[in-house]
Design a protein around this motif. Structure first.
Motif, PDB file in Angstrom:
ATOM      1  N   UNK A  81      92.791  67.383  48.252  1.00 14.39           N
ATOM      2  CA  UNK A  81      92.594  68.340  49.337  1.00 14.39           C
ATOM      3  C   UNK A  81      92.278  69.683  48.697  1.00 14.39           C
ATOM      4  N   UNK A  82      91.198  70.313  49.111  1.00 12.24           N
ATOM      5  CA  UNK A  82      90.813  71.602  48.539  1.00 12.24           C
ATOM      6  C   UNK A  82      91.621  72.699  49.231  1.00 12.24           C
ATOM      7  N   UNK A  83      92.243  73.555  48.418  1.00 15.15           N
ATOM      8  CA  UNK A  83      93.126  74.579  48.943  1.00 15.15           C
ATOM      9  C   UNK A  83      92.351  75.717  49.598  1.00 15.15           C
ATOM     10  N   UNK A  84      92.903  76.268  50.673  1.00 14.61           N
ATOM     11  CA  UNK A  84      92.401  77.515  51.241  1.00 14.61           C
ATOM     12  C   UNK A  84      91.086  77.425  51.959  1.00 14.61           C
ATOM     13  N   UNK A  85      90.740  76.248  52.496  1.00 17.70           N
ATOM     14  CA  UNK A  85      89.474  76.083  53.211  1.00 17.70           C
ATOM     15  C   UNK A  85      89.616  76.606  54.643  1.00 17.70           C
ATOM     16  N   UNK A  86      88.637  77.366  55.090  1.00 16.58           N
ATOM     17  CA  UNK A  86      88.564  77.836  56.476  1.00 16.58           C
ATOM     18  C   UNK A  86      87.353  77.184  57.125  1.00 16.58           C
ATOM     19  N   UNK A  87      87.601  76.263  58.052  1.00 16.31           N
ATOM     20  CA  UNK A  87      86.519  75.501  58.682  1.00 16.31           C
ATOM     21  C   UNK A  87      86.301  75.993  60.103  1.00 16.31           C
ATOM     22  N   UNK A  88      85.103  76.489  60.375  1.00 14.78           N
ATOM     23  CA  UNK A  88      84.735  76.945  61.710  1.00 14.78           C
ATOM     24  C   UNK A  88      83.230  76.933  61.815  1.00 14.78           C
ATOM     25  N   UNK A  89      82.701  76.334  62.890  1.00 12.36           N
ATOM     26  CA  UNK A  89      81.255  76.246  63.013  1.00 12.36           C
ATOM     27  C   UNK A  89      80.672  75.420  61.893  1.00 12.36           C
ATOM     28  N   UNK A  90      79.743  76.022  61.133  1.00 12.11           N
ATOM     29  CA  UNK A  90      79.089  75.320  60.024  1.00 12.11           C
ATOM     30  C   UNK A  90      79.842  75.486  58.713  1.00 12.11           C
ATOM     31  N   UNK A  91      80.919  76.251  58.715  1.00 14.12           N
ATOM     32  CA  UNK A  91      81.642  76.530  57.469  1.00 14.12           C
ATOM     33  C   UNK A  91      82.739  75.503  57.242  1.00 14.12           C
ATOM     34  N   UNK A 123      86.735  74.236  40.556  1.00 14.14           N
ATOM     35  CA  UNK A 123      86.699  72.925  39.931  1.00 14.14           C
ATOM     36  C   UNK A 123      88.136  72.451  39.700  1.00 14.14           C
ATOM     37  N   UNK A 124      88.290  71.126  39.640  1.00 11.71           N
ATOM     38  CA  UNK A 124      89.604  70.514  39.467  1.00 11.71           C
ATOM     39  C   UNK A 124      89.409  69.125  38.882  1.00 11.71           C
ATOM     40  N   UNK A 125      90.507  68.498  38.497  1.00 12.80           N
ATOM     41  CA  UNK A 125      90.486  67.134  37.994  1.00 12.80           C
ATOM     42  C   UNK A 125      91.255  66.233  38.951  1.00 12.80           C
ATOM     43  N   UNK A 126      90.790  65.034  39.147  1.00  8.07           N
ATOM     44  CA  UNK A 126      91.460  64.123  40.067  1.00  8.07           C
ATOM     45  C   UNK A 126      92.845  63.738  39.580  1.00  8.07           C
ATOM     46  N   UNK A 127      93.092  63.900  38.302  1.00 13.27           N
ATOM     47  CA  UNK A 127      94.425  63.623  37.778  1.00 13.27           C
ATOM     48  C   UNK A 127      95.427  64.705  38.164  1.00 13.27           C
ATOM     49  N   UNK A 128      94.942  65.875  38.539  1.00 10.86           N
ATOM     50  CA  UNK A 128      95.810  66.976  38.994  1.00 10.86           C
ATOM     51  C   UNK A 128      95.055  67.778  40.050  1.00 10.86           C
ATOM     52  N   UNK A 129      94.778  67.171  41.196  1.00 10.97           N
ATOM     53  CA  UNK A 129      93.865  67.797  42.165  1.00 10.97           C
ATOM     54  C   UNK A 129      94.414  69.069  42.785  1.00 10.97           C
ATOM     55  N   UNK A 130      95.722  69.290  42.717  1.00  8.03           N
ATOM     56  CA  UNK A 130      96.287  70.493  43.307  1.00  8.03           C
ATOM     57  C   UNK A 130      96.020  71.731  42.457  1.00  8.03           C
ATOM     58  N   UNK A 131      95.617  71.552  41.205  1.00  5.78           N
ATOM     59  CA  UNK A 131      95.298  72.672  40.314  1.00  5.78           C
ATOM     60  C   UNK A 131      93.803  72.929  40.363  1.00  5.78           C
ATOM     61  N   UNK A 132      93.416  73.990  41.068  1.00  9.59           N
ATOM     62  CA  UNK A 132      92.000  74.285  41.313  1.00  9.59           C
ATOM     63  C   UNK A 132      91.665  75.666  40.769  1.00  9.59           C
ATOM     64  N   UNK A 500     104.217  58.479  30.790  1.00 10.03           N
ATOM     65  CA  UNK A 500     103.678  59.329  31.854  1.00 10.03           C
ATOM     66  C   UNK A 500     103.334  60.696  31.276  1.00 10.03           C
ATOM     67  N   UNK A 501     102.121  61.167  31.536  1.00  8.04           N
ATOM     68  CA  UNK A 501     101.674  62.459  31.009  1.00  8.04           C
ATOM     69  C   UNK A 501     101.478  63.497  32.112  1.00  8.04           C
ATOM     70  N   UNK A 502     101.588  63.115  33.358  1.00  3.35           N
ATOM     71  CA  UNK A 502     101.437  64.073  34.453  1.00  3.35           C
ATOM     72  C   UNK A 502     101.665  63.376  35.780  1.00  3.35           C
ATOM     73  N   UNK A 503     102.065  64.146  36.798  1.00  2.00           N
ATOM     74  CA  UNK A 503     102.282  63.563  38.116  1.00  2.00           C
ATOM     75  C   UNK A 503     102.090  64.634  39.170  1.00  2.00           C
ATOM     76  N   UNK A 504     101.953  64.209  40.436  1.00  3.67           N
ATOM     77  CA  UNK A 504     101.773  65.140  41.540  1.00  3.67           C
ATOM     78  C   UNK A 504     102.363  64.528  42.817  1.00  3.67           C
TER      79      UNK A 504
END
Length: 556
Positions: A81-91, A123-132, A500-504
């Motif tokens: 999930x991408x953080x801080x997205x504001x969706x309205x109209x075409x945005x 940009x982010x990595x799927x292994x740590x998607x919360x870090x953007x 284990x090298x990382x988790x979320x």
């Protein structure tokens, strides 16, 4: 009255005119549109497609801010999930791109309208998607004309399409990134070779660029929304001025570059753009069709006119053309399956009739209550294998095999299975001409009972793996009880030598090779039937192919 004789030739011509079917292009731009198929359903306003090395695709959902991973014949899986997205109209959440060196760096890029009031690139990595990480910000935003397409060019640079954000003056102002195509390094910097010193601007005079593509000679093209009259496809050159707001469509002014193709806005409103076989493919929203534009001469041809609004188009690593609908964006008429991914196979040329050899050594590993991972040895072909079809049948015997997915590699994550159930799997290879190999050996898989104790279940999916590591994502925790759960614990055992090298989305505690995963503060409360997910990354000895296989869930 004497009857007049009608020559036989005239009668034959009349019969031909009466009986001849309506002419319709079947093979266009190297793809057979008579064999188009719906491969994925249940998306919510998909905006962009970007492919991972294993042949699966990432899809951005504009309004939900989710990044979904899709495979033909399988249910979409949320991976970020991408953080801080504001969706309205075409945005909202718009473009996606995968790093050209993804196998080494794992970077995924996203462009979106932020709650801070701008459009930005992260940009982010799927292994740590919360870090953007924000790479570029401050692009003017609005509920219209946000551009949003991003793509890596053949030069390895990242190109970002922006809109004028409803302010026409932005397009000609070189001091703002709005109304432009930008060129930047993979870290967001200004690369050498840009036409304006110290600037990311590559071209300007744009109203709302929606699609980017390059042909086999490295020439760049873009689709662009017009205002009320003309939509455009432009060939993009460094430093080019494309005329907005002075020009819409072709205006013959030497100061501006004219488009190579125009349509009325009712015919097109073009969004995504792809290139294959000397043809551009432009997905049309208002026009509700896919335009095939031959670059070697000839008129554009409209295809896929029965699926509604079309947004993204891309050529997949499987050689098929992938197209997404956009019928749930508030301007379409959705059907129950919307939004969908439609795939169009490459045309059979008739010159290659030799099928690939059968895949070998099909095996299953890491079987859980709802998933299993298949692997096999590669097929060979006189021209080249383009992908594999995965077939499944119910039970240990009897029943028919049906296709449940495809893979561009020699592995496949089979998900959506039922606990304590037996299945049989086979795999076949295909080449660019559509020739199919004999099927592989059959592997029989029985899923686990589901790890059910204390009113919850846990089922894991192997998202990706490499020589000395892997990512398990998602591990889906479901409240299987009849009352709300106020917390959950999942235990599993790592194979020897794995760490284990990382988790979320969970707190993992090791005790030897036994791992205990507990909910975090935001995902411990689950209503009956409700699910949440977590994930982790692990290392393993080089050459080891094992992954954890049994997950037990308990809840208070």
């Amino acid at each position: 009255m004497r009857a007049r004789a009608v020559p036989a030739l005239i009668l034959a011509l009349i019969a031909l005119v009466i009986s001849a079917p309506e002419a319709r292009a079947q093979v266009v731009g190297g793809f057979d549109f008579t064999r188009a198929e719906v491969s994925v359903t249940g998306l919510q306003v998909p905006w962009a497609l970007a492919f991972l090395p294993d042949g699966s695709a990432l899809v951005s959902e504009r309004n939900t801010a989710r990044v979904m991973r899709v495979r033909p014949g399988q249910t979409p899986v949320q991976v970020a999930t991408v953080n801080g997205v504001s969706a309205s109209g075409e945005s909202g959440l718009l473009g996606l791109a995968v790093s050209p060196s993804y196998a080494q760096d794992g970077w995924v890029y996203a462009y979106f309208t932020s709650s801070s009031g701008d459009n930005r690139l992260v940009r982010f990595q799927l292994s740590a998607p919360q870090t953007q990480t924000v790479l570029f910000s401050g692009v003017p935003s609005a509920t219209i004309h946000d551009g949003g397409r991003i793509a890596f060019g053949p030069d390895g640079m990242l190109y970002v399409a922006t809109g004028d954000a409803g302010n026409t003056a932005n397009a000609q102002n070189l001091n703002t990134p709005a109304g432009k195509i930008l060129r930047m390094t993979p870290t967001g910097g200004v690369p050498s070779g840009n036409p304006f010193s110290g600037s990311r601007v590559w071209s300007y005079g744009h109203r709302n660029v929606q699609g980017l593509a390059w042909d086999s000679q490295g020439r760049m093209y873009a689709t662009e929304f017009g205002q009320n009259t003309w939509d455009e496809v432009n060939q993009i050159v460094a430093g080019g001025n494309y005329g907005w707001p002075t020009c819409e469509g072709t205006c013959g002014n030497a100061s501006f570059r004219d488009p190579i193709v125009t349509w009325t806005t009712a015919q097109s409103s073009p969004s995504g753009l792809a290139y294959a076989n000397n043809t551009l493919f432009a997905a049309a929203l208002r026009g509700q069709r896919l335009w095939a534009v031959p670059l070697g001469g000839g008129s554009p041809v409209a295809e896929l006119q029965s699926y509604g609004r079309l947004r993204a188009v891309a050529v997949g690593p499987d050689g098929w053309l992938w197209v997404t609908t956009s019928n749930r964006d508030g301007r379409g008429t959705p059907v129950a399956q919307d939004d969908r991914v439609i795939r169009v196979p490459p045309a059979t040329t008739g010159t290659d009739t030799s099928p690939p050899t059968a895949p070998g050594n099909l095996a299953a590993a890491g079987t859980t209550a709802t998933a299993t991972t298949l692997s096999w040895t590669a097929s060979t072909d006189n021209v080249g294998v383009t992908g594999y079809d995965v077939l499944r049948a119910p039970g240990a015997s009897g029943g028919s095999f049906t296709q449940v997915g495809t893979s561009a590699t020699t592995s496949f994550a089979g998900t959506g299975l039922t606990a304590n159930t037996t299945y049989r799997f086979q795999v076949r290879a295909r080449d660019a001409a559509g020739n199919l190999s004999p099927v592989s050996n059959t592997v029989t898989v029985t899923t686990t009972p589901g790890g059910t104790t204390g009113g919850c279940t846990a089922a894991a999916t192997t998202q990706t793996q490499w020589n000395n590591g892997y990512v398990i994502q998602p591990v889906t925790v479901t409240n299987s009880g009849t009352s709300a759960a106020t917390g959950w614990t999942v235990t599993f055992t790592l194979p020897a030598g794995h760490t284990v090298t990382g988790s979320w989305n969970a707190t993992l505690t090791p005790s030897g090779q036994t791992i205990t995963a507990r909910n975090t503060g935001h995902n411990g409360t689950l209503s009956p039937g409700q699910s949440t997910t977590f994930g982790f990354q692990a290392s393993r000895p080089s050459g080891n192919t094992q992954v954890p296989s049994t997950y037990q869930c308990t809840s208070p």
